[in-house]
Motif scaffolding. Structure first.
Motif, PDB file in Angstrom:
ATOM      1  N   LEU A  50       0.830  -1.206   0.000  1.00 29.02           N
ATOM      2  CA  LEU A  50       0.000   0.000   0.000  1.00 29.02           C
ATOM      3  C   LEU A  50       0.867   1.259   0.000  1.00 29.02           C
ATOM      4  N   GLN A  51       1.903   1.271   0.813  1.00 25.01           N
ATOM      5  CA  GLN A  51       2.788   2.436   0.882  1.00 25.01           C
ATOM      6  C   GLN A  51       3.494   2.675  -0.446  1.00 25.01           C
ATOM      7  N   ALA A  52       3.797   1.612  -1.172  1.00 26.45           N
ATOM      8  CA  ALA A  52       4.470   1.725  -2.465  1.00 26.45           C
ATOM      9  C   ALA A  52       3.486   2.013  -3.603  1.00 26.45           C
ATOM     10  N   GLY A  53       2.202   1.947  -3.314  1.00 22.99           N
ATOM     11  CA  GLY A  53       1.197   2.151  -4.358  1.00 22.99           C
ATOM     12  C   GLY A  53       1.047   0.950  -5.267  1.00 22.99           C
ATOM     13  N   ASP A  54       1.508  -0.211  -4.824  1.00 22.68           N
ATOM     14  CA  ASP A  54       1.439  -1.452  -5.598  1.00 22.68           C
ATOM     15  C   ASP A  54       0.120  -2.159  -5.277  1.00 22.68           C
ATOM     16  N   MET A  55      -0.944  -1.743  -5.967  1.00 18.64           N
ATOM     17  CA  MET A  55      -2.274  -2.264  -5.660  1.00 18.64           C
ATOM     18  C   MET A  55      -2.447  -3.722  -6.090  1.00 18.64           C
ATOM     19  N   ALA A  56      -1.681  -4.169  -7.082  1.00 15.93           N
ATOM     20  CA  ALA A  56      -1.769  -5.579  -7.495  1.00 15.93           C
ATOM     21  C   ALA A  56      -1.259  -6.486  -6.370  1.00 15.93           C
ATOM     22  N   THR A  57      -0.126  -6.140  -5.777  1.00 20.09           N
ATOM     23  CA  THR A  57       0.403  -6.921  -4.662  1.00 20.09           C
ATOM     24  C   THR A  57      -0.508  -6.807  -3.452  1.00 20.09           C
TER      25      THR A  57
END
Length: 75
Positions: A50-57
């Motif tokens: 979430l912090q990285a903006g990686d919504m797929a992960t």
């Protein structure tokens, strides 16, 4: 907890819920005290995504709630 429950519902828009509630989820995860190491790892991985903006992960981590032995109780 409510947001995580919403995302586990059939046909839930997980990506939409994650995007709309990113900051709330990060705050809740930061306050959550996991009962075991498996759940702590899951929390850390979801928060990092979430912090990285990686919504797929992040969506994969939400899906893991039902498959990876994650134990959640009220935060």
């Amino acid at each position: 907890m409510d947001l995580l429950s919403q995302m586990q519902a059939p046909d839930a828009d997980v990506a939409g819920i994650l995007a709309a509630n990113r900051e709330t989820l990060i705050s809740g995860l930061d306050a959550f005290q996991p009962p075991d190491e498996v759940t702590a790892t899951w929390r850390d991985d979801l928060a990092a995504a979430l912090q990285a903006g990686d919504m797929a992960t992040a969506a994969d981590q939400v899906a893991a709630l039902t498959t990876a032995g994650i134990t959640l109780s009220a935060c």
